[in-house]
Design a protein around this motif. Structure first.
Motif, PDB file in Angstrom:
ATOM      1  N   VAL A 219       0.820  -1.375   0.067  1.00 50.71           N
ATOM      2  CA  VAL A 219       0.021   0.132   0.029  1.00 50.71           C
ATOM      3  C   VAL A 219       0.735   1.180  -0.114  1.00 50.71           C
ATOM      4  N   TRP A 220       0.482   2.261  -0.776  1.00 46.85           N
ATOM      5  CA  TRP A 220       1.163   3.386  -0.723  1.00 46.85           C
ATOM      6  C   TRP A 220       0.204   4.712  -1.280  1.00 46.85           C
ATOM      7  N   GLN A 221       0.552   5.749  -0.836  1.00 41.75           N
ATOM      8  CA  GLN A 221      -0.260   7.220  -1.180  1.00 41.75           C
ATOM      9  C   GLN A 221       0.327   7.665  -2.176  1.00 41.75           C
ATOM     10  N   ALA A 222      -0.767   8.044  -3.063  1.00 44.72           N
ATOM     11  CA  ALA A 222      -0.343   8.941  -4.328  1.00 44.72           C
ATOM     12  C   ALA A 222      -1.156   9.886  -4.100  1.00 44.72           C
ATOM     13  N   ASP A 223      -0.985  11.120  -5.163  1.00 49.10           N
ATOM     14  CA  ASP A 223      -1.841  12.006  -5.377  1.00 49.10           C
ATOM     15  C   ASP A 223      -2.602  12.098  -6.555  1.00 49.10           C
ATOM     16  N   ALA A 224      -3.949  12.324  -6.828  1.00 45.96           N
ATOM     17  CA  ALA A 224      -4.655  11.964  -7.845  1.00 45.96           C
ATOM     18  C   ALA A 224      -5.042  13.377  -8.457  1.00 45.96           C
ATOM     19  N   SER A 225      -5.074  13.642  -9.716  1.00 44.53           N
ATOM     20  CA  SER A 225      -5.664  14.948 -10.157  1.00 44.53           C
ATOM     21  C   SER A 225      -7.026  15.009  -9.413  1.00 44.53           C
ATOM     22  N   PRO A 226      -7.366  16.335  -9.617  1.00 40.30           N
ATOM     23  CA  PRO A 226      -8.596  16.715  -8.793  1.00 40.30           C
ATOM     24  C   PRO A 226      -9.752  15.931  -9.372  1.00 40.30           C
ATOM     25  N   GLY A 227     -10.028  15.564 -10.813  1.00 37.24           N
ATOM     26  CA  GLY A 227     -11.272  14.990 -11.108  1.00 37.24           C
ATOM     27  C   GLY A 227     -11.071  13.563 -10.683  1.00 37.24           C
ATOM     28  N   TYR A 228      -9.978  12.860 -11.023  1.00 36.18           N
ATOM     29  CA  TYR A 228      -9.902  11.625 -10.493  1.00 36.18           C
ATOM     30  C   TYR A 228     -10.084  11.278  -8.958  1.00 36.18           C
ATOM     31  N   GLY A 229      -9.331  12.151  -8.399  1.00 34.80           N
ATOM     32  CA  GLY A 229      -9.458  12.003  -6.846  1.00 34.80           C
ATOM     33  C   GLY A 229     -11.145  12.074  -6.213  1.00 34.80           C
ATOM     34  N   GLN A 230     -11.680  13.089  -6.975  1.00 35.12           N
ATOM     35  CA  GLN A 230     -13.061  13.300  -6.335  1.00 35.12           C
ATOM     36  C   GLN A 230     -13.849  11.943  -7.016  1.00 35.12           C
TER      37      GLN A 230
END
Lengths: 110, 110, 110
Positions: free
Chosen positions: B87-98
């Motif tokens: 498991v690791w954390q990533a940043d998603a683009s705003p649209g994908y993350g929402q």
């Protein structure tokens, strides 16, 4: 000393669109290397139904300095309404990290 | 603003078990997207000998809020004695993350 | 409690060299598991031109304690002038993390 770099993962509908994205990104010097992984099968909810799609996964390697610009570049050109777009930082070996930084220098406009 | 999401990587013995896991996870709204990557070949020590297995690699994308529950869900259903589970954390683009956050809302039981 | 482990990603020219690296790394107990992913196609700048290569991607899983030694081991044996070499930390499930740590114990020389 290892060098921080940025990994970006996205998916494209097919090898052709993945190749076109790789070419555009490299010509703009926004990534040092674009790796097209084999076909993947994505399973997800979309507008209330369970869907699955064959896709092509692409892993881009860029510098910390150019990662935001790369993200905007891909978001502007990506064929999907809501593309997968995932970013995380990794450490590169000194040789590879220096190469990533050198290959993503902003071109001089003189 | 990018949105933090959680990536989980595991391997399953074959496409059928990977597909069953994807279906169960999505029905429980514990991940927004499950990507089945192509066949991989794993090399490892097991009980004193060097072994290798053909496996199917699976990458799951979920919200920070649901990641612990997803982990327990997979650990309870995984066919292996000691499954790979990373498991690791990533940043998603705003649209994908929402989208990831919306698709992993806990269902209402009314 | 999840256990921190280290993921390393590199590419090799073909399945044979990837298999040889996996064998050497495992015999030295420098990784618990080496996963050979399918063929990938890398696009990159090299000495001023746009190039692409078919390669084999390899994901290694090791302990935090042994990751620096694994990196030196791979850098010394890798066939490329500037190999891709990316490292990041992930959390493993307790069972998998304990297995990674146990399988990468330095051998006793008595």
């Amino acid at each position: 000393m290892n060098v921080p770099v940025v990994l970006m993962l996205t998916t494209l509908p097919d090898a052709e669109s993945a190749g076109a994205l790789a070419q555009a990104v490299l010509e703009a010097r926004l990534a040092a290397c674009v790796t097209r992984l084999g076909a993947v099968e994505s399973h997800y909810h979309w507008k209330g139904a369970l869907e699955s799609s064959e896709e092509v996964q692409v892993l881009l390697k860029t510098s910390v300095a150019r990662s935001e610009e790369l993200q905007r570049f891909i978001e502007a050109r990506h064929p999907y309404e809501t593309p997968e777009f995932l970013v995380w930082q990794a450490d590169a070996s000194p040789g590879y990290g220096q190469w990533v930084n050198a290959e993503t220098q902003r071109p001089l406009h003189v």
